[in-house]
Design a protein around this motif. Sequence first.
Motif: not given
Length: 580
Positions: A369, A372-373, A376, A381, A385, A388
């Motif tokens: 996680s 993913e952040i 961005a 985005e 993220s 989510r």
Amino acid sequence: MRRMDGCLKPVRGRSLPLDVEPQWACEELLAAAIKKQKAFNQDFEDGAHVLLYPDARVITNIPGTDTPFTVQMYKEAIGKPYQRITLYICTLEAVENSCYTGTTSSSDEDSVVVAKLPSGDSLADTVVWDFPNEQSTPRMDNSLPGPLRHPQPASDRDGAPTPFQEEVQSAPGQNTFYSNYTNVYAPIIIDSQSEPEEETEQTAEESTEYLTAPDVVAELSAKIKNTSCSRFNINRSNVWDGAIRGFKRASFDPSHQMQVKFTDDEGQTEDGVDTGGPKREFLTLLMECLRMRRIFDGPQDRKFLTFDNAAAKDDEYFHAGRMIATSIVHGGPGPRFLSETLYQHLTGMKNTNIEAIIEDITDDTMRASLLEISSAATLEELHASIHRNSSLLQTAGCLQYPDGVDGKNAIIKDFMQWYIIYRNHFAIQRFKDGLEALDVIHALEQHASVFRAFMCSSVVELTSATLEEVFEVQHNSEKGSSRRHEETSVLGFWRDYLLEKEEKRTGLLLSDILMFSTGLNTLPPSGIQPRPQLVFHRTSRFPIGRTCSNTIEIPMSSTYEQFESNMDFGIQNSPGFGLY
């Protein structure tokens, strides 16, 4: 300060930072200092106290003038920022009964400690501390000013002197004792809220930049009682089992000497004086066991505490902290695996540039996680993220939708702080409680940079030059004799052997050689006492390690190849090899 043997001496481990106002006079400063000492030290006794300069003169005026003391005026007089100003407090009774007089010593060799009471004398007249023989000196006469000659009521008297210290840089010409005296004890930092621009966030350790870990540990080890001992029965194949039983035993006391017996040694003991070889080996193995315990998480070289319910019930966090504290003071190594983030939190360090990285997170879901952040590239985005992973971020208390892409860095930083520190508050607090043994936590707080290399992973490794310096060569023959010639030749083999192990970095390591000789695989905070010895042995093909006396006896080989082969075989087949 405390009156000891007729002289005033500082009390270690009682220094505290203090916020002040520039216009404060000595009475206001003294009252604030006493109030804070009482708040943080339960054994602080009531009594009439006075404020002292570092040369033990009672504070009323600015030195060398008739100007009444204020914090601002004193700052300007000594030319230091507020964060570098420190002073002492002491009971009035101790000052009156101390060895100070109102006159200057006539001889540099005189053991009398001389201090000037406030009388407008210049700073040049101040005589620094000098206790060459720890001798007492004449009592203070009746030259004290009137207010000092009349103690306050009993409710304000008989207080234990405490340090309210002033950092003084050791200038050329000052004696060694005075230098140590002003360095060993961390200062109380006077921080003015009215001038935040001046050298902010300076810590007490700045006044101890020349202080070494052995200096601090020597002070801590003074608490160890040689008349009592705590016993440990350890099996090298399961060090933790014997260790936790020993530390949980009702008779265990960190201030007692440690007596360690390895039950898998078949009753064999080493010759010579026992100066703690088995103890050092046990503590070395114990620090390696701690690295693998369930209470620690993260990469091998930067572990942090993580909450485990079963460990909490067993109070393992407390015992782990006490094990580390005991190891440091009793001559063992530090853990050398704590993360910088955890160490900074434990010691109260602020405004450092070292931050945890996402890869330190071992939970796959959380790590994915955050990755993913962090990846961005646009604001859209980033917001998607965050949405989510909103449940995870909300749990950590860092759910927010920043106005720019750079805001992701703040989110990640806040999450890492929560992951390593805040969610593990109970574990960290119990760990700190354990580190309070023998006042180790206070030493870490006051000298954080000094102990960092022993608590966190260090890039500094053992070198052949270091081991050459550590081991003192003991020749058994007369100079010029044929035996001395043979020993000199083998000494060259030894030095080349160390170079080979340093360069190859495979197989036998320099840490293995140190462990074989001393029971330590790295240099400990306390230093190695007694100093390791290198002895030439003529009756054995293989090296002999005597960890009780920190001695390695090397074989008298005729060629380097034979010497290397015999050294490798002897060390690799010693008890406990490969367990650390």
